[in-house]
Motif scaffolding. Structure first.
Motif, PDB file in Angstrom:
ATOM      1  N   UNK A  30      -9.911  16.667  -3.830  1.00  0.00           N
ATOM      2  CA  UNK A  30     -11.273  17.021  -3.430  1.00  0.00           C
ATOM      3  C   UNK A  30     -12.277  16.370  -4.364  1.00  0.00           C
ATOM      4  N   UNK A  31     -13.260  15.712  -3.767  1.00  0.00           N
ATOM      5  CA  UNK A  31     -14.397  15.192  -4.525  1.00  0.00           C
ATOM      6  C   UNK A  31     -15.656  15.913  -4.052  1.00  0.00           C
TER       7      UNK A  31
ATOM      8  N   UNK B 136     -13.877  24.638  -1.539  1.00  0.00           N
ATOM      9  CA  UNK B 136     -13.069  23.688  -0.775  1.00  0.00           C
ATOM     10  C   UNK B 136     -11.722  23.428  -1.446  1.00  0.00           C
ATOM     11  N   UNK B 137     -11.723  23.151  -2.755  1.00  0.00           N
ATOM     12  CA  UNK B 137     -10.445  22.811  -3.401  1.00  0.00           C
ATOM     13  C   UNK B 137      -9.504  24.016  -3.423  1.00  0.00           C
ATOM     14  N   UNK B 138     -10.057  25.208  -3.596  1.00  0.00           N
ATOM     15  CA  UNK B 138      -9.203  26.405  -3.591  1.00  0.00           C
ATOM     16  C   UNK B 138      -8.570  26.615  -2.223  1.00  0.00           C
ATOM     17  N   UNK B 139      -9.380  26.469  -1.183  1.00  0.00           N
ATOM     18  CA  UNK B 139      -8.889  26.696   0.177  1.00  0.00           C
ATOM     19  C   UNK B 139      -7.876  25.635   0.587  1.00  0.00           C
TER      20      UNK B 139
ATOM     21  N   UNK C  71     -13.732   7.297  -6.093  1.00  0.00           N
ATOM     22  CA  UNK C  71     -12.621   6.379  -5.803  1.00  0.00           C
ATOM     23  C   UNK C  71     -11.380   6.713  -6.620  1.00  0.00           C
ATOM     24  N   UNK C  72     -11.588   7.325  -7.773  1.00  0.00           N
ATOM     25  CA  UNK C  72     -10.453   7.695  -8.624  1.00  0.00           C
ATOM     26  C   UNK C  72      -9.648   8.841  -8.017  1.00  0.00           C
ATOM     27  N   UNK C  73     -10.332   9.729  -7.307  1.00  0.00           N
ATOM     28  CA  UNK C  73      -9.674  10.903  -6.722  1.00  0.00           C
ATOM     29  C   UNK C  73      -9.260  10.661  -5.273  1.00  0.00           C
ATOM     30  N   UNK C  74     -10.096   9.944  -4.514  1.00  0.00           N
ATOM     31  CA  UNK C  74      -9.843   9.745  -3.085  1.00  0.00           C
ATOM     32  C   UNK C  74      -9.467   8.301  -2.785  1.00  0.00           C
TER      33      UNK C  74
ATOM     34  N   UNK D 156      -9.380  17.477  -8.375  1.00  0.00           N
ATOM     35  CA  UNK D 156     -10.735  17.820  -7.957  1.00  0.00           C
ATOM     36  C   UNK D 156     -11.719  17.280  -8.982  1.00  0.00           C
ATOM     37  N   UNK D 157     -12.836  16.762  -8.495  1.00  0.00           N
ATOM     38  CA  UNK D 157     -13.862  16.238  -9.383  1.00  0.00           C
ATOM     39  C   UNK D 157     -15.219  16.555  -8.797  1.00  0.00           C
ATOM     40  N   UNK D 158     -16.234  16.554  -9.631  1.00  0.00           N
ATOM     41  CA  UNK D 158     -17.608  16.735  -9.171  1.00  0.00           C
ATOM     42  C   UNK D 158     -18.449  15.620  -9.770  1.00  0.00           C
TER      43      UNK D 158
END
Length: 271
Positions: A103-104, A90-93, A148-151, A128-130
């Motif tokens: 992207x989370x 997802x993050x690459x695309x 919440x930190x990423x989005x 991006x995070x997981x």
């Protein structure tokens, strides 16, 4: 912000037990699987050789859907039930269309988390995070500080549920779980999902698949087109509506098997 992970504790990969994520990786032609996974996957393929075609079609749908959403101006993606990473994530695309995309990824499976965190470790992958979490606890997902930190959940978000809802049993109220998440997102957000179906299988074959997945410690609930369509209640389905995965805005000529691939797929906007 580079790629992040909240915990790097090693996981017990239990190679002797078939695992759905590693079976899916095998269907895709990946190498992150063990003999037990391959044996179980081959049992599924013996029931329906189209399962491998469906897995590949689902992966291609993910990439087309994310690309479409990024082209629509969506910059935030919440990808739940990510599976073992393969090329074209997802993050690459998304970041190929818009480098500012955030992207989370969220998964409750320690095996998936090990692979995902390795993917995001080291070189920068934009925002991006997981994180570890469970679709069956949507409140905790929405409140997760790492997400919440990423989005910014006050701005439009694409909620991605690719090939995950068929692992949610009816007793866990999958429709309520999806509604909880969608209701928390603002107007202009999107829901993109794919879902396994037995619509194109005989009743006997449809009963065999879940039995194999139970040996892989996973509940499999295939749903009909009408049942999958319910996940989009109140949303505006993008053309061409809910179709088999290869037929959602294909970028290659149709094949004979496309209309019978056992994955329903759709993308919808929240008005």
């Amino acid at each position: 912000m580079g790629g992040e992970a909240e915990d790097r504790t090693p996981a017990d990969l239990k190679p002797e037990v078939p695992h759905p994520a590693r079976m899916y990786d095998y269907f895709l032609g990946g190498k992150d699987n063990f003999p037990a996974d391959r044996v179980a996957a081959e049992k599924v393929l013996a029931i329906s050789p189209l399962v491998r075609i469906g897995a590949l079609a689902n992966r291609a749908f993910l990439q087309r859907a994310v690309r479409h959403l990024a082209e629509q101006g969506v910059k935030q993606f919440l990808d739940i039930g990510t599976g073992i990473p393969t090329a074209g994530n997802t993050h690459e695309t998304a970041q190929r269309v818009n480098p500012d995309s955030r992207v989370a990824y969220l998964d409750n499976d320690p095996i998936v988390l090990v692979h995902s965190r390795a993917l995001l470790a080291g070189a920068s992958h934009g925002s991006a995070t997981v994180v570890q979490g469970d679709l069956r606890d949507p409140g905790a997902v929405l409140d997760d500080p790492q997400i919440r930190k990423v989005l910014d959940l006050g701005q439009p978000v694409a909620l991605l549920l690719f090939a995950i809802l068929h692992f949610i049993d009816d007793a866990d109220d999958p429709y309520g779980l999806v509604r909880h998440l969608v209701d928390a997102l603002p107007s202009g957000s999107y829901l993109a999902l794919s879902h396994g179906t037995a619509d194109f299988m005989s009743a006997a074959d449809a009963a065999k698949g879940p039995a194999v997945y139970r040996s892989a410690t996973a509940q499999l609930t295939m749903r009909s087109r009408e049942q999958v369509l319910r996940f989009f209640d109140g949303l505006e389905l993008a053309e061409p509506g809910l179709v088999t995965a290869p037929l959602w805005r294909p970028d290659q000529p149709a094949r004979e098997t496309d209309a019978m691939t056992g994955i329903w797929a759709g993308v919808a906007r929240k008005p």
